[in-house]
Design a protein around this motif. Structure first.
Motif, PDB file in Angstrom:
ATOM      1  N   PRO A  69      29.247 -48.242 -39.857  1.00 40.49           N
ATOM      2  CA  PRO A  69      29.017 -47.397 -38.409  1.00 40.49           C
ATOM      3  C   PRO A  69      30.081 -46.003 -37.709  1.00 40.49           C
ATOM      4  CG  PRO A  69      27.994 -49.236 -38.439  1.00 40.49           C
ATOM      5  CD  PRO A  69      29.302 -48.925 -39.787  1.00 40.49           C
ATOM      6  N   ASP A  70      30.908 -46.676 -37.711  1.00 41.17           N
ATOM      7  CA  ASP A  70      31.710 -45.577 -36.997  1.00 41.17           C
ATOM      8  C   ASP A  70      32.217 -44.768 -37.503  1.00 41.17           C
ATOM      9  OD1 ASP A  70      31.722 -48.021 -35.046  1.00 41.17           O
ATOM     10  OD2 ASP A  70      33.568 -48.913 -35.001  1.00 41.17           O
ATOM     11  N   VAL A  71      32.178 -44.885 -38.459  1.00 37.55           N
ATOM     12  CA  VAL A  71      32.569 -43.431 -39.748  1.00 37.55           C
ATOM     13  C   VAL A  71      31.259 -42.336 -39.510  1.00 37.55           C
ATOM     14  CG1 VAL A  71      33.345 -42.864 -42.770  1.00 37.55           C
ATOM     15  CG2 VAL A  71      33.927 -44.623 -41.743  1.00 37.55           C
ATOM     16  N   ILE A  72      30.226 -42.675 -39.645  1.00 41.84           N
ATOM     17  CA  ILE A  72      29.262 -41.750 -39.235  1.00 41.84           C
ATOM     18  C   ILE A  72      29.523 -40.825 -37.943  1.00 41.84           C
ATOM     19  CG2 ILE A  72      26.424 -41.472 -39.335  1.00 41.84           C
ATOM     20  CD1 ILE A  72      27.826 -41.471 -42.261  1.00 41.84           C
ATOM     21  N   LYS A  73      29.610 -42.036 -36.937  1.00 39.90           N
ATOM     22  CA  LYS A  73      29.349 -41.585 -35.743  1.00 39.90           C
ATOM     23  C   LYS A  73      30.808 -41.076 -35.494  1.00 39.90           C
ATOM     24  CE  LYS A  73      30.330 -43.630 -31.195  1.00 39.90           C
ATOM     25  NZ  LYS A  73      31.117 -45.445 -30.751  1.00 39.90           N
ATOM     26  N   ASN A  74      31.381 -41.133 -36.141  1.00 41.28           N
ATOM     27  CA  ASN A  74      33.067 -40.258 -36.062  1.00 41.28           C
ATOM     28  C   ASN A  74      32.856 -39.015 -36.629  1.00 41.28           C
ATOM     29  OD1 ASN A  74      34.159 -42.310 -34.455  1.00 41.28           O
ATOM     30  ND2 ASN A  74      35.717 -42.888 -35.963  1.00 41.28           N
ATOM     31  N   LEU A  75      32.491 -38.645 -37.654  1.00 42.44           N
ATOM     32  CA  LEU A  75      32.161 -37.502 -38.286  1.00 42.44           C
ATOM     33  C   LEU A  75      30.596 -36.398 -37.782  1.00 42.44           C
ATOM     34  CD1 LEU A  75      31.276 -38.801 -42.171  1.00 42.44           C
ATOM     35  CD2 LEU A  75      33.710 -37.818 -41.088  1.00 42.44           C
ATOM     36  N   ALA A  77      30.491 -36.491 -34.574  1.00 43.18           N
ATOM     37  CA  ALA A  77      31.108 -36.623 -32.724  1.00 43.18           C
ATOM     38  C   ALA A  77      32.059 -35.167 -33.449  1.00 43.18           C
ATOM     39  CB  ALA A  77      32.021 -37.566 -32.363  1.00 43.18           C
ATOM     40  N   ILE A  78      32.580 -34.885 -34.578  1.00 48.12           N
ATOM     41  CA  ILE A  78      33.656 -33.752 -34.567  1.00 48.12           C
ATOM     42  C   ILE A  78      32.330 -32.521 -34.974  1.00 48.12           C
ATOM     43  CG2 ILE A  78      34.730 -33.124 -37.112  1.00 48.12           C
ATOM     44  CD1 ILE A  78      36.018 -35.847 -37.771  1.00 48.12           C
ATOM     45  N   LEU A  79      30.995 -32.675 -35.690  1.00 48.78           N
ATOM     46  CA  LEU A  79      30.449 -31.537 -35.520  1.00 48.78           C
ATOM     47  C   LEU A  79      30.237 -31.610 -34.599  1.00 48.78           C
ATOM     48  CD1 LEU A  79      27.656 -33.083 -38.836  1.00 48.78           C
ATOM     49  CD2 LEU A  79      29.725 -31.202 -38.924  1.00 48.78           C
ATOM     50  N   ARG A  80      29.728 -31.809 -33.359  1.00 45.05           N
ATOM     51  CA  ARG A  80      29.521 -31.305 -32.273  1.00 45.05           C
ATOM     52  C   ARG A  80      31.057 -30.475 -31.205  1.00 45.05           C
ATOM     53  NH1 ARG A  80      27.711 -36.849 -30.175  1.00 45.05           N
ATOM     54  NH2 ARG A  80      24.821 -36.813 -30.752  1.00 45.05           N
ATOM     55  N   GLN A  81      31.954 -30.680 -31.958  1.00 43.57           N
ATOM     56  CA  GLN A  81      33.292 -30.295 -31.863  1.00 43.57           C
ATOM     57  C   GLN A  81      32.619 -28.466 -32.105  1.00 43.57           C
ATOM     58  OE1 GLN A  81      36.661 -32.537 -32.403  1.00 43.57           O
ATOM     59  NE2 GLN A  81      36.434 -33.412 -30.703  1.00 43.57           N
ATOM     60  N   VAL A  87      21.700 -33.214 -40.039  1.00 38.14           N
ATOM     61  CA  VAL A  87      20.227 -33.201 -40.218  1.00 38.14           C
ATOM     62  C   VAL A  87      20.633 -34.236 -42.086  1.00 38.14           C
ATOM     63  CG1 VAL A  87      18.235 -31.986 -41.184  1.00 38.14           C
ATOM     64  CG2 VAL A  87      20.008 -31.627 -38.929  1.00 38.14           C
ATOM     65  N   GLY A  88      19.842 -35.356 -41.981  1.00 44.23           N
ATOM     66  CA  GLY A  88      19.603 -35.765 -42.812  1.00 44.23           C
ATOM     67  C   GLY A  88      21.525 -36.076 -43.826  1.00 44.23           C
ATOM     68  N   ASN A  89      21.301 -35.651 -44.526  1.00 41.09           N
ATOM     69  CA  ASN A  89      22.515 -35.786 -44.992  1.00 41.09           C
ATOM     70  C   ASN A  89      23.188 -34.454 -44.739  1.00 41.09           C
ATOM     71  OD1 ASN A  89      23.036 -38.094 -45.676  1.00 41.09           O
ATOM     72  ND2 ASN A  89      22.117 -38.549 -47.959  1.00 41.09           N
ATOM     73  N   ALA A  90      22.563 -33.300 -44.882  1.00 41.46           N
ATOM     74  CA  ALA A  90      23.590 -32.246 -44.593  1.00 41.46           C
ATOM     75  C   ALA A  90      24.086 -31.636 -42.789  1.00 41.46           C
ATOM     76  CB  ALA A  90      22.174 -31.344 -44.978  1.00 41.46           C
ATOM     77  N   PHE A  91      24.981 -30.877 -43.308  1.00 38.50           N
ATOM     78  CA  PHE A  91      26.250 -30.291 -42.046  1.00 38.50           C
ATOM     79  C   PHE A  91      25.377 -28.957 -41.908  1.00 38.50           C
ATOM     80  CE2 PHE A  91      29.841 -33.793 -43.540  1.00 38.50           C
ATOM     81  CZ  PHE A  91      29.147 -34.285 -42.959  1.00 38.50           C
ATOM     82  N   LEU A 107      30.822 -23.598 -39.018  1.00 35.25           N
ATOM     83  CA  LEU A 107      31.171 -24.772 -40.574  1.00 35.25           C
ATOM     84  C   LEU A 107      32.067 -25.473 -40.917  1.00 35.25           C
ATOM     85  CD1 LEU A 107      28.289 -26.786 -41.201  1.00 35.25           C
ATOM     86  CD2 LEU A 107      27.974 -24.769 -42.414  1.00 35.25           C
ATOM     87  N   VAL A 108      32.772 -24.109 -41.538  1.00 36.70           N
ATOM     88  CA  VAL A 108      33.686 -24.598 -42.447  1.00 36.70           C
ATOM     89  C   VAL A 108      35.010 -24.926 -42.064  1.00 36.70           C
ATOM     90  CG1 VAL A 108      35.146 -23.252 -43.653  1.00 36.70           C
ATOM     91  CG2 VAL A 108      33.187 -21.768 -44.077  1.00 36.70           C
ATOM     92  N   GLN A 109      35.369 -25.060 -40.654  1.00 33.78           N
ATOM     93  CA  GLN A 109      36.268 -25.342 -39.880  1.00 33.78           C
ATOM     94  C   GLN A 109      36.027 -26.569 -39.607  1.00 33.78           C
ATOM     95  OE1 GLN A 109      37.883 -23.676 -36.251  1.00 33.78           O
ATOM     96  NE2 GLN A 109      36.896 -21.496 -37.440  1.00 33.78           N
ATOM     97  N   ALA A 110      34.417 -26.820 -39.484  1.00 27.46           N
ATOM     98  CA  ALA A 110      34.109 -28.449 -39.282  1.00 27.46           C
ATOM     99  C   ALA A 110      34.394 -29.172 -40.346  1.00 27.46           C
ATOM    100  CB  ALA A 110      32.707 -29.021 -38.784  1.00 27.46           C
TER     101      ALA A 110
END
Length: 122
Positions: A69-75, A77-81, A87-91, A107-110
């Motif tokens: 669970p922490d891995v997805i939570k961290n990902l 958090a990175i996306l939000r930055q 959205v589903g499996n898509a960023f 998006l490419v940087q994330a």
């Protein structure tokens, strides 16, 4: 689309998918070969979003234990930055014709940041 392609000096290919989406291929390579594609996807409000359509999560699944669970939570958090979301499996990131080049960069940087995190886990 032609102006967008010219903006990137033809390093990026824009392809009409004939279903309302456009694929933007850019020079960032997947682990097992091939290039990433980001899709411009219409949204219900008449705008559009840029989406990796799950390709990044598929690549990350080769590196991390995504069931943790922490891995997805961290990902997320990175996306939000970077102003992106999961959205589903898509960023993806919402954009307009005026800011598509900037939002593509975010998006490419994330995606790059997340894929390069593997150096901390190897």
């Amino acid at each position: 689309m032609q102006q967008l392609e010219e903006f990137f000096k033809k390093k990026i290919k824009v392809m009409d998918m004939n279903d309302g989406r456009y694929a933007i291929g850019f020079p960032m390579y997947k682990i097992e070969g091939g290039m990433y594609e980001i899709f411009m996807v219409p949204t219900p409000n008449g705008g559009f979003a840029l989406s990796d359509e799950g390709a990044t999560l598929e690549e990350l699944d080769k590196i991390f234990e995504l069931g943790e669970p922490d891995v997805i939570k961290n990902l997320v958090a990175i996306l939000r930055q970077y102003g992106c979301k999961k959205v589903g499996n898509a960023f993806q990131i919402d954009c307009t014709p005026k800011d598509v080049h900037i939002k593509l960069s975010y998006l490419v940087q994330a995606i790059s940041f997340m894929l390069n995190m593997k150096i901390f886990y190897v």
